[in-house]
Design a protein around this motif. Structure first.
Motif, PDB file in Angstrom:
ATOM      1  N   SER A 167      -1.554  -0.128  -7.841  1.00 20.99           N
ATOM      2  CA  SER A 167      -2.616  -0.496  -6.913  1.00 20.99           C
ATOM      3  C   SER A 167      -3.956  -0.532  -7.624  1.00 20.99           C
ATOM      4  CB  SER A 167      -2.669   0.518  -5.767  1.00 20.99           C
ATOM      5  OG  SER A 167      -3.812   0.286  -4.982  1.00 20.99           O
ATOM      6  N   ALA A 168      -4.203   0.488  -8.420  1.00 18.69           N
ATOM      7  CA  ALA A 168      -5.507   0.585  -9.084  1.00 18.69           C
ATOM      8  C   ALA A 168      -5.707  -0.521 -10.111  1.00 18.69           C
ATOM      9  CB  ALA A 168      -5.640   1.964  -9.739  1.00 18.69           C
ATOM     10  N   VAL A 169      -4.690  -0.754 -10.922  1.00 10.47           N
ATOM     11  CA  VAL A 169      -4.822  -1.783 -11.962  1.00 10.47           C
ATOM     12  C   VAL A 169      -4.615  -3.149 -11.335  1.00 10.47           C
ATOM     13  CG1 VAL A 169      -3.836  -2.715 -14.078  1.00 10.47           C
ATOM     14  CG2 VAL A 169      -4.041  -0.243 -13.787  1.00 10.47           C
ATOM     15  N   GLY A 170      -5.649  -3.958 -11.341  1.00 10.39           N
ATOM     16  CA  GLY A 170      -5.527  -5.269 -10.703  1.00 10.39           C
ATOM     17  C   GLY A 170      -6.616  -6.196 -11.174  1.00 10.39           C
ATOM     18  N   LEU A 171      -6.974  -7.114 -10.321  1.00 10.63           N
ATOM     19  CA  LEU A 171      -8.051  -8.047 -10.664  1.00 10.63           C
ATOM     20  C   LEU A 171      -9.322  -7.285 -11.027  1.00 10.63           C
ATOM     21  CD1 LEU A 171      -7.596 -10.679  -7.815  1.00 10.63           C
ATOM     22  CD2 LEU A 171      -6.886 -10.870 -10.195  1.00 10.63           C
ATOM     23  N   GLY A 172      -9.484  -6.103 -10.418  1.00 13.89           N
ATOM     24  CA  GLY A 172     -10.668  -5.300 -10.706  1.00 13.89           C
ATOM     25  C   GLY A 172     -10.770  -4.942 -12.180  1.00 13.89           C
ATOM     26  N   ASN A 173      -9.635  -4.668 -12.809  1.00 18.03           N
ATOM     27  CA  ASN A 173      -9.660  -4.296 -14.221  1.00 18.03           C
ATOM     28  C   ASN A 173      -9.738  -5.490 -15.141  1.00 18.03           C
ATOM     29  OD1 ASN A 173      -8.023  -2.459 -12.517  1.00 18.03           O
ATOM     30  ND2 ASN A 173      -8.126  -1.186 -14.331  1.00 18.03           N
ATOM     31  N   ILE A 174      -8.935  -6.504 -14.832  1.00 12.04           N
ATOM     32  CA  ILE A 174      -8.734  -7.547 -15.828  1.00 12.04           C
ATOM     33  C   ILE A 174      -9.645  -8.737 -15.595  1.00 12.04           C
ATOM     34  CG2 ILE A 174      -6.951  -8.849 -17.060  1.00 12.04           C
ATOM     35  CD1 ILE A 174      -4.917  -6.948 -16.128  1.00 12.04           C
ATOM     36  N   TYR A 184      -8.848 -12.821   0.573  1.00 11.96           N
ATOM     37  CA  TYR A 184      -9.395 -13.613  -0.543  1.00 11.96           C
ATOM     38  C   TYR A 184      -8.859 -13.152  -1.903  1.00 11.96           C
ATOM     39  CZ  TYR A 184     -12.720  -9.802  -1.262  1.00 11.96           C
ATOM     40  OH  TYR A 184     -13.269  -8.584  -1.490  1.00 11.96           O
ATOM     41  N   TYR A 185      -8.435 -11.873  -1.961  1.00 10.33           N
ATOM     42  CA  TYR A 185      -7.811 -11.371  -3.193  1.00 10.33           C
ATOM     43  C   TYR A 185      -6.611 -12.257  -3.537  1.00 10.33           C
ATOM     44  CZ  TYR A 185      -6.489  -7.457  -6.342  1.00 10.33           C
ATOM     45  OH  TYR A 185      -6.208  -6.659  -7.421  1.00 10.33           O
ATOM     46  N   SER A 186      -5.887 -12.648  -2.503  1.00 13.11           N
ATOM     47  CA  SER A 186      -4.716 -13.491  -2.697  1.00 13.11           C
ATOM     48  C   SER A 186      -5.095 -14.887  -3.191  1.00 13.11           C
ATOM     49  CB  SER A 186      -3.951 -13.573  -1.372  1.00 13.11           C
ATOM     50  OG  SER A 186      -3.017 -14.608  -1.402  1.00 13.11           O
ATOM     51  N   PHE A 219     -13.914   0.248  -6.379  1.00 14.68           N
ATOM     52  CA  PHE A 219     -12.994  -0.883  -6.219  1.00 14.68           C
ATOM     53  C   PHE A 219     -11.787  -0.727  -7.135  1.00 14.68           C
ATOM     54  CE2 PHE A 219     -11.495  -5.200  -7.051  1.00 14.68           C
ATOM     55  CZ  PHE A 219     -11.390  -5.704  -5.765  1.00 14.68           C
ATOM     56  N   THR A 220     -12.039  -0.397  -8.393  1.00 15.95           N
ATOM     57  CA  THR A 220     -10.941  -0.369  -9.361  1.00 15.95           C
ATOM     58  C   THR A 220      -9.957   0.753  -9.057  1.00 15.95           C
ATOM     59  OG1 THR A 220     -10.368  -0.475 -11.699  1.00 15.95           O
ATOM     60  CG2 THR A 220     -12.047   1.102 -11.089  1.00 15.95           C
ATOM     61  N   LEU A 221     -10.435   1.832  -8.435  1.00 17.64           N
ATOM     62  CA  LEU A 221      -9.504   2.917  -8.111  1.00 17.64           C
ATOM     63  C   LEU A 221      -8.881   2.735  -6.726  1.00 17.64           C
ATOM     64  CD1 LEU A 221     -11.465   5.956  -9.604  1.00 17.64           C
ATOM     65  CD2 LEU A 221      -9.541   4.724 -10.600  1.00 17.64           C
ATOM     66  N   SER A 222      -9.108   1.584  -6.109  1.00 17.49           N
ATOM     67  CA  SER A 222      -8.552   1.293  -4.778  1.00 17.49           C
ATOM     68  C   SER A 222      -9.015   2.303  -3.737  1.00 17.49           C
ATOM     69  CB  SER A 222      -7.018   1.278  -4.801  1.00 17.49           C
ATOM     70  OG  SER A 222      -6.536   0.309  -5.678  1.00 17.49           O
ATOM     71  N   LEU A 223     -10.262   2.740  -3.829  1.00 17.77           N
ATOM     72  CA  LEU A 223     -10.756   3.733  -2.879  1.00 17.77           C
ATOM     73  C   LEU A 223     -11.536   3.061  -1.752  1.00 17.77           C
ATOM     74  CD1 LEU A 223     -11.923   6.389  -5.458  1.00 17.77           C
ATOM     75  CD2 LEU A 223      -9.847   6.388  -4.070  1.00 17.77           C
ATOM     76  N   GLY A 224     -11.651   3.759  -0.631  1.00 15.79           N
ATOM     77  CA  GLY A 224     -12.436   3.250   0.488  1.00 15.79           C
ATOM     78  C   GLY A 224     -11.666   2.279   1.364  1.00 15.79           C
ATOM     79  N   MET A 225     -10.365   2.131   1.087  1.00 13.17           N
ATOM     80  CA  MET A 225      -9.571   1.194   1.874  1.00 13.17           C
ATOM     81  C   MET A 225      -8.367   1.846   2.516  1.00 13.17           C
ATOM     82  SD  MET A 225      -9.717  -2.077  -0.395  1.00 13.17           S
ATOM     83  CE  MET A 225     -10.645  -1.107  -1.518  1.00 13.17           C
ATOM     84  N   GLY A 226      -8.229   3.139   2.294  1.00  8.98           N
ATOM     85  CA  GLY A 226      -7.079   3.828   2.867  1.00  8.98           C
ATOM     86  C   GLY A 226      -5.792   3.644   2.081  1.00  8.98           C
ATOM     87  N   VAL A 227      -5.861   2.962   0.939  1.00 10.38           N
ATOM     88  CA  VAL A 227      -4.642   2.762   0.146  1.00 10.38           C
ATOM     89  C   VAL A 227      -4.077   4.101  -0.325  1.00 10.38           C
ATOM     90  CG1 VAL A 227      -3.789   1.965  -2.092  1.00 10.38           C
ATOM     91  CG2 VAL A 227      -5.135   0.424  -0.674  1.00 10.38           C
ATOM     92  N   MET A 228      -4.937   4.933  -0.856  1.00 12.17           N
ATOM     93  CA  MET A 228      -4.436   6.196  -1.399  1.00 12.17           C
ATOM     94  C   MET A 228      -4.032   7.170  -0.282  1.00 12.17           C
ATOM     95  SD  MET A 228      -4.181   5.639  -4.547  1.00 12.17           S
ATOM     96  CE  MET A 228      -4.763   4.424  -5.762  1.00 12.17           C
ATOM     97  N   ILE A 259       0.187  -5.557  -2.857  1.00 13.45           N
ATOM     98  CA  ILE A 259       1.180  -4.904  -1.991  1.00 13.45           C
ATOM     99  C   ILE A 259       0.616  -3.604  -1.400  1.00 13.45           C
ATOM    100  CG2 ILE A 259       3.250  -5.957  -3.009  1.00 13.45           C
ATOM    101  CD1 ILE A 259       3.649  -3.593  -4.741  1.00 13.45           C
ATOM    102  N   SER A 260      -0.278  -2.949  -2.135  1.00 15.38           N
ATOM    103  CA  SER A 260      -0.841  -1.714  -1.581  1.00 15.38           C
ATOM    104  C   SER A 260      -1.799  -2.015  -0.429  1.00 15.38           C
ATOM    105  CB  SER A 260      -1.533  -0.894  -2.671  1.00 15.38           C
ATOM    106  OG  SER A 260      -2.736  -1.501  -3.103  1.00 15.38           O
ATOM    107  N   LEU A 261      -2.551  -3.101  -0.554  1.00 13.41           N
ATOM    108  CA  LEU A 261      -3.463  -3.490   0.530  1.00 13.41           C
ATOM    109  C   LEU A 261      -2.678  -3.838   1.784  1.00 13.41           C
ATOM    110  CD1 LEU A 261      -6.026  -5.727  -1.353  1.00 13.41           C
ATOM    111  CD2 LEU A 261      -6.532  -3.677  -0.048  1.00 13.41           C
ATOM    112  N   MET A 262      -1.600  -4.573   1.572  1.00 14.17           N
ATOM    113  CA  MET A 262      -0.789  -4.989   2.711  1.00 14.17           C
ATOM    114  C   MET A 262      -0.100  -3.773   3.341  1.00 14.17           C
ATOM    115  SD  MET A 262       0.889  -7.856   4.037  1.00 14.17           S
ATOM    116  CE  MET A 262       2.590  -8.345   4.177  1.00 14.17           C
TER     117      MET A 262
HETATM  118  N1  PHE Z   1      -7.919  -1.613  -7.436  1.00 15.06           N
HETATM  119  C1  PHE Z   1      -7.633  -2.990  -7.340  1.00 15.06           C
HETATM  120  C2  PHE Z   1      -8.146  -3.721  -8.551  1.00 15.06           C
HETATM  121  O1  PHE Z   1      -8.708  -3.130  -9.429  1.00 15.06           O
HETATM  122  C3  PHE Z   1      -8.225  -3.641  -6.161  1.00 15.06           C
HETATM  123  C4  PHE Z   1      -7.781  -3.034  -4.938  1.00 15.06           C
HETATM  124  C5  PHE Z   1      -8.669  -2.452  -4.144  1.00 15.06           C
HETATM  125  C6  PHE Z   1      -6.447  -3.017  -4.612  1.00 15.06           C
HETATM  126  C7  PHE Z   1      -8.256  -1.829  -3.037  1.00 15.06           C
HETATM  127  C8  PHE Z   1      -6.042  -2.408  -3.504  1.00 15.06           C
HETATM  128  C9  PHE Z   1      -6.958  -1.791  -2.712  1.00 15.06           C
HETATM  129  O2  PHE Z   1      -7.998  -4.907  -8.625  1.00 15.06           O
END
Ligand code: PHE
Length: 454
Positions: free
Chosen positions: A24-31, A105-107, A228-237, A325-328
């Motif tokens: 979840s954490a590693v995503g568009l935010g990192n790369i 929009y991430y999609s 954003f990069t740690l997927s925080l603030g969205m309830g994912v964790m 998948i974590s967002l969904m």
């Molecule tokens: N952490 C993800 C990224 O770095 C983005 C993300 C945010 C994914 C919140 C899920 C929930 O791209």
């Protein structure tokens, strides 16, 4: 609905949970987002601030979500209803809304990465910057973008619909190790490029004067990126920790997840900057869309660039999938828990809804910004802020006790954690929220108003 209680699923293994959280954490935010933020915010100076925020704000905030999830064993709406009283009970709704909007929009952006993977394999990349730009404009919005957005959402629906163990856990167990291996491989490749030396100097030797001169923009950017990069603030964790089912050392798990996420972002810089420097692109130039353009143009310049580019964009697509998948799952877990809907039906219906919401973003880049800025700078920060206030100021005893399960007596660390949540996390989020709202108003009255007038 049905009178038979279906037991809630749990992760099969500890490593499964860690892979899922890392995925979840590693995503568009990192790369994708991280390198252009570094470029825009002054290079190595930004990197230093970012690392600081990850430790001082990201780590304590992640433990907050872990604790709430494991304690309640519920989706974010159910979780907040259980621990909150009065208006706090509704905070979970913000998380659901944020997940829904961000994924829409991430999609679309993930769809671009698929397109660019195929582009490399089929035709190669255009070395001329102007041509590459024109190509991006055609590919990034319109029918192409909508089709790829649909394709990506279909993959997300399939994985999430298959469940926690057989869907998400299985998928991340394949994807996360693959991402790590390829990213390291690409960094080794990038080290052989001619521009590597200059790129490292730019990326790795911070000029503290840059921070002093630009802190009003570096601080919120670094804080926002850390969240954003740690997927925080969205309830994912919260959601992922709700499937733990046993009392493990959450501080250790959090440290591992953060370590991997930070390492991948850092190593991505070791890939992207040598490539940009070798192709003669100024790293301060590319913005959100432009990094596709400048990287693609750089790949067009390199020997075997089509192959390296396809591997690079393909990896970004996989990383985006393991995050999507974590967002969904945030939204699906809510419908499954609270309304006893069959998981596959829920995944299909919600995924379909998210697809529809994403169509405007795939249609015009200004609309993508409209959603992105709202979700990322306002909704996400607001959700994170309210949760930090609730857990840090109102429920701190409960939180410390929950964190200690699986660790033992926390001693002074428990207090240190709570105070980190009470002051630095809350403060950073308040500042980020104010700046985010101002920035959004500027966007609404500027680029968006111009777009409407056209
Ligand atoms: N952490 C993800 C990224 O770095 C983005 C993300 C945010 C994914 C919140 C899920 C929930 O791209």
């Amino acid at each position: 609905m049905s009178s038979v209680e279906i037991p809630r699923e749990t992760w099969a293994t500890r490593i499964g949970f860690i892979f899922a959280a890392v995925g979840s954490a590693v995503g568009l935010g990192n790369i994708w987002r991280f390198p252009f933020q570094v470029g825009q915010e002054g290079g190595a100076a930004f990197l230093v601030m970012y690392l600081l925020f990850i430790l001082a704000v990201g780590f304590p905030a992640m433990l907050v979500e872990f604790v709430v999830g494991r304690y309640t064993e519920r989706n974010p709406v159910g979780a907040l209803r259980e621990i909150g009283s009065g208006a706090w009970r509704y905070v979970g709704w913000i998380f659901i809304a944020t997940g829904f909007v961000i994924l829409s929009y991430y999609s679309v952006v993930a769809g671009w990465t698929i397109r660019y993977t195929v582009l490399g394999l089929q035709d190669g990349y255009l070395a001329d910057a102007a041509e590459a730009e024109a190509q991006f404009v055609t590919l990034a919005s319109g029918l192409d973008a909508i089709v790829l957005h649909a394709l990506f959402m279909a993959a997300v629906i399939l994985i999430v619909g298959a469940g926690i163990k057989r869907g998400i856990e299985l998928a991340v167990t394949v994807m996360v190790p693959a991402i790590i291996v390829i990213v390291v491989g690409l960094a080794v490749y990038a080290a052989t490029l001619e521009g590597a030396g200059d790129a490292y100097a730019y990326y790795l030797s911070p000029d503290l004067g840059v921070i002093a001169a630009n802190w009003t923009s570096i601080l919120p950017a670094a804080a926002g990126q850390a969240f954003f990069t740690l997927s925080l603030g969205m309830g994912v964790m919260i959601t992922y920790a709700s499937y733990l089912g046993e009392d493990r050392n959450l501080a250790e798990d959090g440290a591992i997840v953060i370590g991997f996420d930070t390492a991948i972002a850092f190593v991505t810089g070791l890939i992207v900057f040598p490539i940009l420097f070798t192709a003669g692109v100024d790293p301060a130039d590319p913005g959100a869309g432009a990094i596709f353009v400048s990287l693609a143009a750089a790949f067009g310049d390199l020997t075997l660039g089509w192959l390296v580019g396809a591997v690079f964009f393909g990896t970004v697509a996989i990383a985006a999938l393991s995050s999507a998948i974590s967002l969904m799952e945030v939204v699906v877990s809510y419908v499954v828990d609270e309304h006893a809907v069959d998981r596959r039906v829920a995944a299909l219906a919600i995924g379909g809804g998210i697809f529809v919401l994403g169509i405007p973003s795939a249609y015009d880049l200004v609309l993508l910004d409209l959603f992105d800025l709202f979700a990322d700078q306002i909704l996400l920060v607001l959700g994170g802020l309210l949760l930090a206030i609730l857990v840090g100021w109102i429920l701190s005893d409960l939180a410390v006790e929950e964190l200690s399960l699986g660790i033992g007596d926390l001693g002074g660390y428990g207090t240190a954690w709570i105070w980190a949540v009470r002051i630095p996390v809350v403060l950073v989020l308040i500042v980020a929220l104010v700046l985010g709202v101002l920035d959004y108003l500027e966007f609404l009255t500027g680029p968006f108003a111009e777009w409407l007038a056209d």
